[in-house]
Structure formats: C-alpha cells, structure tokens
Design an enzyme around this catalytic site. Structure first.
Site, PDB file in Angstrom:
ATOM      1  N   SER A   4      -8.247  -3.225  -0.660  1.00 29.62           N
ATOM      2  CA  SER A   4      -9.514  -3.464  -1.348  1.00 29.62           C
ATOM      3  C   SER A   4      -9.988  -2.141  -1.931  1.00 29.62           C
ATOM      4  CB  SER A   4     -10.554  -3.978  -0.345  1.00 29.62           C
ATOM      5  OG  SER A   4     -11.854  -3.845  -0.879  1.00 29.62           O
ATOM      6  N   SER A   5     -10.624  -2.201  -3.092  1.00 30.41           N
ATOM      7  CA  SER A   5     -11.172  -0.977  -3.687  1.00 30.41           C
ATOM      8  C   SER A   5     -12.179  -0.349  -2.729  1.00 30.41           C
ATOM      9  CB  SER A   5     -11.855  -1.300  -5.017  1.00 30.41           C
ATOM     10  OG  SER A   5     -10.952  -1.997  -5.847  1.00 30.41           O
ATOM     11  N   ALA A  62     -10.552   0.613  -9.927  1.00 27.85           N
ATOM     12  CA  ALA A  62     -10.142   1.259  -8.662  1.00 27.85           C
ATOM     13  C   ALA A  62      -8.905   0.503  -8.156  1.00 27.85           C
ATOM     14  CB  ALA A  62     -11.272   1.274  -7.640  1.00 27.85           C
ATOM     15  N   GLY A 122      -2.652  -4.370  -4.547  1.00 28.68           N
ATOM     16  CA  GLY A 122      -3.054  -5.784  -4.616  1.00 28.68           C
ATOM     17  C   GLY A 122      -3.248  -6.205  -6.065  1.00 28.68           C
ATOM     18  N   HIS A 123      -4.012  -5.391  -6.805  1.00 25.25           N
ATOM     19  CA  HIS A 123      -4.217  -5.686  -8.237  1.00 25.25           C
ATOM     20  C   HIS A 123      -2.874  -5.678  -8.971  1.00 25.25           C
ATOM     21  CE1 HIS A 123      -8.219  -3.624  -7.322  1.00 25.25           C
ATOM     22  NE2 HIS A 123      -8.614  -4.793  -7.791  1.00 25.25           N
ATOM     23  N   VAL A 177      -2.165  -8.676  -0.552  1.00 24.73           N
ATOM     24  CA  VAL A 177      -1.338  -7.488  -0.277  1.00 24.73           C
ATOM     25  C   VAL A 177      -2.092  -6.638   0.752  1.00 24.73           C
ATOM     26  CG1 VAL A 177      -0.260  -5.432  -1.266  1.00 24.73           C
ATOM     27  CG2 VAL A 177      -0.340  -7.561  -2.583  1.00 24.73           C
ATOM     28  N   MET A 180     -12.161  -5.181 -11.340  1.00 26.09           N
ATOM     29  CA  MET A 180     -13.280  -4.236 -11.439  1.00 26.09           C
ATOM     30  C   MET A 180     -12.761  -2.801 -11.298  1.00 26.09           C
ATOM     31  SD  MET A 180     -16.601  -6.082  -9.894  1.00 26.09           S
ATOM     32  CE  MET A 180     -16.243  -5.856  -8.166  1.00 26.09           C
TER      33      MET A 180
END
Ligand code: AMP
Length: 290
Positions: free
Chosen positions: A186-187, A30, A34-35, A177, A28
C-alpha cells in the site's frame, strides 16, 4: 510512453493511435509492485494502456490523510517506463482537469454496498471514489479497467457503477500483492513508523489464521480472535473485521447466513500507529490455500 496532463491531449493521443481495446489502470501514485501488477496485466491484454495518477481529494474524509498522502511523481514515471510501451499513456492531470467546476452532480444509489465496512468508517469516501472513477471513465473511455482486490468493496461498487451507467467497460479484479511478511502493499505503508512496520505482518497473519477457523468455529469467536490478536500488538488497534461476500457485501453474523456458492472474504481495517490499513482474504471452507 507518452505523458499527458490534459484531457484534450489524452483524447487526441488515443484517437490518433486508434488502438483497441484500451486498458485502464487508475491510481493515486506512490506506485509499488501492487500497482505494477495491474499495469502488467493491462499491458499483456491490450494494445494500449492508460495509467492515471491523481490523488483524488474527493475521496479523503480526513484532511490530514490527504495532506500526508505520499506524492512521488518522478519515481512513479521511472517505474512505469520499465513496464509501459511506446503507445501507452500516463495521465497526470491537475485537479482542474478532473473537476473543472461545471460537471453535473450525479447521485448514485448503491443500497447497502457503500454503507458497510469502509463506507461506515469513512463517510463520503465512496462518493468521492465513484465521482473520480466515473469522470476518468468518461475521459479515457476504457474497454477494460483493472482494480486491486485489496480494495474489495471498491471493486464491487465500481462494478455496480459500470452496470448502472451501462458502461462498455469490463471491470477486472486483480490479486493482492504482498510484502514478504504478508503485509498487503500500500502507498500508505511508506508512512508507517519503522517499529510499527516491523510488526505489521500481524494483520495478514491474523487474517490467515482466522480463515483457517471458518469451518470449525462460530463467527463471533472468530471475530473475537481477530480483535484480540490485533489489539494485543503494541501500536495496533482494530477498526473493524467483517466476513462478507463480494457481491452484496453483507457482513454475516452466523454461518447459516452464508449463501452456498458465494465467495466470502474476511475484511479488516486496522489503525497501525497513526496510519489506517486495510486488507482481506478469502474465507471459504472449500478454499484451496496457496
Ligand atoms: P491506489 O493508488 O491506492 O488508489 O490504488 C490503485 C489501484 O491499485 C487500486 O485498484 C488498488 O486496489 C490497487 N492496489 C493497491 N494496492 C494493491 C496491492 N497490494 N495489490 C494489488 N492491487 C493493489
């Protein structure tokens, strides 16, 4: 890397490349490390990777949460350009490409998987997740899709979705992460008040301390310990803490309910200021702590 905003362009790009296997990382936006860890894994394992950025309205049960969700497409593209190769694709569709309005209503039955934990506290959330993932899988037709273990319940439900739909897509779960103080990236961390952010390491610190107790302490006492640690931190309140396996997601109340050979995870949701954060870590007697 190529940026596509329509299904037609994405399909054409994938067919013209004719590369396989196709790796897919739905997000999603941001984007954070982690992404990027998911994207790097896909890039390392597949000749072509598709990363989607789509803030999915269907999975937000709280209007404010949807409106406040961070959107930063330009910096996301910049970050991805450091990881993706010439043949990789970033898919950034407008809402009408994902939900054109003529898509058939599909009802899934996940038994208890989507009723506990996140499902109990965010009514309709997993319906929305399954709706968008199913649609994105139809569009991208990935051979492999990468999801974060941070959303443990989501990974289990998506595995079940892929099974029920007889998808060829393999679902890979990737490690969480964390920030240096242990906070899961987290975003939504961007939305934390600085004072709250300073104390947010308490979530993983508590999870880790609780995981050390699993061999010696009753589950009810562990739950009480977690509640106390979180609620005594100013600005923080516990929404739920459950210990569940990653196959059936059945929260256990006594250790005798734990099935030998299964992996158990302590799963937590916390309100930190006005922001809702989730995290989990493994809770097994035999687990080797890194
Ligand atoms: P989101 O953009 O929040 O929908 O997340 C997209 C994907 O990234 C999901 O599969 C998440 O589980 C995963 N993800 C989010 N945060 C992390 C993290 N801290 N570590 C690993 N994966 C993550």
């Amino acid at each position: 890397m190529l940026i596509c905003s329509t299904v037609k362009d994405l399909r054409e790009a994938l067919s013209s490349k004719a590369l396989s296997p196709v790796g897919f990382v739905p997000t999603m936006g941001a984007l954070h490390a982690g992404h990027i860890s998911l994207v790097e894994k896909s890039v390392g394992e597949n000749p072509v990777t598709v990363v989607s950025i789509f803030v999915n309205p269907a999975q937000f049960n709280d209007r404010n949460d949807l409106e406040n969700y961070p959107r930063m497409t330009e910096s996301d593209i910049k970050l991805l350009s450091g990881v993706l190769r010439t043949d990789d694709i970033v898919f950034i569709p407008p809402e009408k490409e994902i939900y054109p309005g003529n898509e058939p209503e599909v009802i899934f039955d996940f038994k208890t998987l989507d009723k506990v934990m996140e499902g109990a506290f965010r009514p309709g959330h997993f319906n929305g997740v399954v709706k968008v993932v199913s649609r994105l899988f139809d569009i991208v037709m990935p051979d492999v899709a990468y999801f974060g273990q941070k959303d443990l319940q989501q990974v289990t439900i998506i595995r079940e979705l892929a099974r029920q739909q007889n998808r060829k897509t393999r679902i890979i779960s990737c490690p969480i992460v964390r920030e240096p103080d242990g906070l899961a990236m987290s975003s939504r961390n961007l939305l934390l008040d600085p004072e709250i952010r300073q104390h947010a390491g308490i979530i993983f610190k508590t999870l880790s301390a609780a995981s050390e107790l699993i061999c010696s302490t009753d589950i009810s006492e562990i739950k009480e310990f977690v509640r106390e640690q979180i609620n005594k931190t100013p600005g923080f309140s516990l929404e739920y803490f459950e210990i569940a396996d990653d196959l059936e997601l059945k929260p256990v109340t006594m250790k005798t309910e734990m099935v030998p050979g299964r992996r158990y995870f302590g799963c937590i949701a916390v309100r930190a200021g006005g922001i809702r954060l989730i995290d989990n870590t493994e809770f097994n007697c035999s687990v080797i702590k890194g």
